[in-house]
Scaffold this active site. Structure first.
Site, PDB file in Angstrom:
ATOM      1  N   HIS A 116     -10.774  -2.387  -1.577  1.00 12.42           N
ATOM      2  CA  HIS A 116     -11.465  -1.760  -0.639  1.00 12.42           C
ATOM      3  C   HIS A 116     -12.569  -0.837  -1.252  1.00 12.42           C
ATOM      4  O   HIS A 116     -12.318  -0.214  -2.101  1.00 12.42           O
ATOM      5  CB  HIS A 116     -11.066  -0.903   0.516  1.00 12.42           C
ATOM      6  CG  HIS A 116      -9.901  -1.828   1.212  1.00 12.42           C
ATOM      7  ND1 HIS A 116     -10.255  -2.282   2.435  1.00 12.42           N
ATOM      8  CD2 HIS A 116      -8.807  -2.254   0.945  1.00 12.42           C
ATOM      9  CE1 HIS A 116      -9.399  -3.066   3.120  1.00 12.42           C
ATOM     10  NE2 HIS A 116      -8.235  -3.108   2.312  1.00 12.42           N
ATOM     11  N   HIS A 135      -7.578  -8.085  -3.077  1.00 14.22           N
ATOM     12  CA  HIS A 135      -8.694  -7.328  -2.738  1.00 14.22           C
ATOM     13  C   HIS A 135      -8.910  -5.853  -3.056  1.00 14.22           C
ATOM     14  O   HIS A 135      -7.831  -5.421  -3.077  1.00 14.22           O
ATOM     15  CB  HIS A 135      -9.247  -7.576  -1.276  1.00 14.22           C
ATOM     16  CG  HIS A 135      -8.495  -7.231  -0.270  1.00 14.22           C
ATOM     17  ND1 HIS A 135      -7.250  -7.609   0.183  1.00 14.22           N
ATOM     18  CD2 HIS A 135      -8.610  -5.680   0.427  1.00 14.22           C
ATOM     19  CE1 HIS A 135      -6.669  -6.852   1.024  1.00 14.22           C
ATOM     20  NE2 HIS A 135      -7.309  -5.664   1.149  1.00 14.22           N
ATOM     21  N   TYR A 195       0.811  -1.146   0.065  1.00 14.72           N
ATOM     22  CA  TYR A 195      -0.006  -0.058   0.149  1.00 14.72           C
ATOM     23  C   TYR A 195       0.861   1.241  -0.068  1.00 14.72           C
ATOM     24  O   TYR A 195       1.706   1.291   0.622  1.00 14.72           O
ATOM     25  CB  TYR A 195      -0.936   0.097   1.285  1.00 14.72           C
ATOM     26  CG  TYR A 195      -2.188  -0.820   1.228  1.00 14.72           C
ATOM     27  CD1 TYR A 195      -3.161  -0.433   0.673  1.00 14.72           C
ATOM     28  CD2 TYR A 195      -1.985  -1.897   1.871  1.00 14.72           C
ATOM     29  CE1 TYR A 195      -4.450  -1.325   0.276  1.00 14.72           C
ATOM     30  CE2 TYR A 195      -3.282  -2.673   1.762  1.00 14.72           C
ATOM     31  CZ  TYR A 195      -4.319  -2.542   1.136  1.00 14.72           C
ATOM     32  OH  TYR A 195      -5.379  -3.329   1.007  1.00 14.72           O
TER      33      TYR A 195
END
Ligand SMILES: [Fe+2]
Lengths: 246, 203
Positions: A166, A164, A112
């Site tokens: 968000h 995934h 991230y």
């Protein structure tokens, strides 16, 4: 913005057995962050049924394109190029237009762009991991990105998040607010993940799994995943908000 | 044959610790994507009403403040009208959005909203609700956003008659919904667990 255009009744009660319970001991952080007393059932007043509106004019040109919106001119994000698209519907299968859809994700290596993420996979200088769109009049949305990588996280000694994205959703009322995550069809990490498994019903988990959508792939460019989202429905106001005898 | 065919709501998942990337990217220095973070500013110079500051922290079951929480608030303007297309009672102040979004400080855990004090709004049966602000809290470890309300301590009479506060069975818990005042600054600390657990609502 203040013109009365919608006649908005109370939202359908939330099925809290369908959502993950606040206390899910296998997701360790939830243990100290879950209310222990019963929630107070309120139903909806005007404070819950109303909500702000987000105009399409607030969007930047590349807000929906994570491949480009952090990239240097002439460059683009690394990884598997994908289009994620679908409908935002309510529980009556009616489209939710003008819903704000905000997304964030790790890069193709599972890292991230956040000062608190120190995973050893490198940052991609051309990927910010953030985008947003507003659904059109049919409740449809689409954005382009790269498929995020799985990443390890401190919970069990060897827990990995499935790939995934968000999602944050803002429909037409404050009580409709929802944050969730989108997973990818066929990812073997899905049934292993303690966060996925905070949800008890396999049919509920299945709602969060995007499907490979060959019809919407851009040949020689990007594959497509279809991800429909359902927000709370609302009652008609026909029988609401009136005192008996008035 | 009539069949009830409803879809189920998409189930919630935690916002995780990196909610800022998507919701408040400028706050963590991810600049250049969005001009400004949504919900960061609720007013401008023309906004009507009494300016107030709301501060607070969100505490876990050990009394430790959360450092990765994000809060959103939704409220009426100073006259009690919502800046929303479903507001049928009149035109809200166009210089007030009514909606705010703030992450907590990554080190101290404190949040801060600059807003105006809301007017009273009606309960469905027509009784007035005391001035209040709706809160929604997400964070790592919170599987479904938490809903609560903040009320104003100087509104003693209105609070005593408020139909929502009236539903709080254990009267000692009403105080968890009432901010502490110091001039125009209100402190609203939220306790997820423990003796002072805040009243959360199923709305
Ligand atoms: Fe994540």
């Amino acid at each position: 913005m203040s013109k009365p255009t919608t006649n908005a009744g109370p939202f359908f009660p939330r099925d809290r057995n369908w959502h993950p319970p606040a206390l899910s001991p296998n997701y360790k952080t939830s243990v100290l962050r879950s209310p222990q007393k019963a929630l107070l059932s309120l139903g909806n007043t005007i404070s819950e049924t109303t909500g702000p509106v987000f105009g399409h004019n607030m969007l930047g040109e590349l807000d929906h394109d994570l491949v480009q919106n952090y990239a240097k001119p002439g460059e683009s994000a690394q990884g598997e190029r994908i289009i994620v698209h679908g409908h935002v519907l309510d529980e009556e299968a009616k489209p939710v237009p003008n819903a704000l859809v905000e997304v964030w994700q790790a890069n193709a290596g599972g890292r991230y762009r956040h000062k608190k993420d120190d995973y050893l996979a490198p940052l991609d200088p051309n990927f910010g991991g953030c985008g947003r769109v507003i659904t059109d009049e049919n409740g449809y949305y689409a954005f382009r990105t790269v498929r995020p990588g799985p990443y390890p996280w401190p919970n069990g000694v060897n827990d990995w998040r499935p790939s995934h994205i968000h999602f944050s959703l803002f429909g037409s009322g404050f009580a409709q607010r929802l944050i969730t995550q989108m997973y990818f069809e066929g990812d073997p990490h899905i049934p292993l993940c303690p966060i996925v498994r905070t949800i008890n019903d396999p049919a509920a988990i299945e709602m969060l799994v995007a499907k490979l959508d060959m019809n919407h792939c851009v040949p020689m460019d990007a594959r497509a995943y279809r991800f429909d989202i359902v927000l709370r429905g609302r009652r008609s106001t026909m029988f609401e908000n009136r005192m008996e005898g008035n | 044959m009539t069949k009830l065919e409803y879809l189920k709501e998409s189930p919630s998942q935690t916002a995780g610790p990196y909610v800022h990337i998507g919701c408040t990217p400028n706050f963590i220095g991810n600049t250049g994507i969005f001009k400004e973070d949504l919900g960061a500013r609720m007013m401008n110079e023309q906004t009507k009403g009494q300016r107030i500051t709301i501060k607070g922290r969100v505490f876990d079951g050990t009394g430790t403040p959360l450092k990765d929480a994000m809060l959103e608030i939704w409220q009426a303007d100073s006259e009690g009208l919502f800046n929303s297309p479903s507001e049928m009672r009149g035109e809200a102040d166009p210089n007030f959005t009514g909606w705010g979004r703030q992450p907590v400080n990554l080190d101290s855990g404190e949040f801060c909203f600059e807003t105006v004090k809301p007017g009273a709004v009606p309960f469905p049966d027509g009784r007035p609700q005391a001035p209040h602000i709706n809160f929604w809290i997400v964070a790592r470890g919170i599987n479904l956003g938490l809903n609560t309300r903040m009320y104003f301590p100087e509104e003693e009479e209105a609070n005593a008659a408020d139909p929502v506060l009236g539903r709080v069975e254990h009267r000692v818990r009403v105080s968890t919904l009432i901010a502490k005042q110091s001039g125009d600054t209100y402190t609203f600390d939220i306790y997820i667990q423990g003796d002072n657990e805040t009243v959360f609502f199923d709305i």
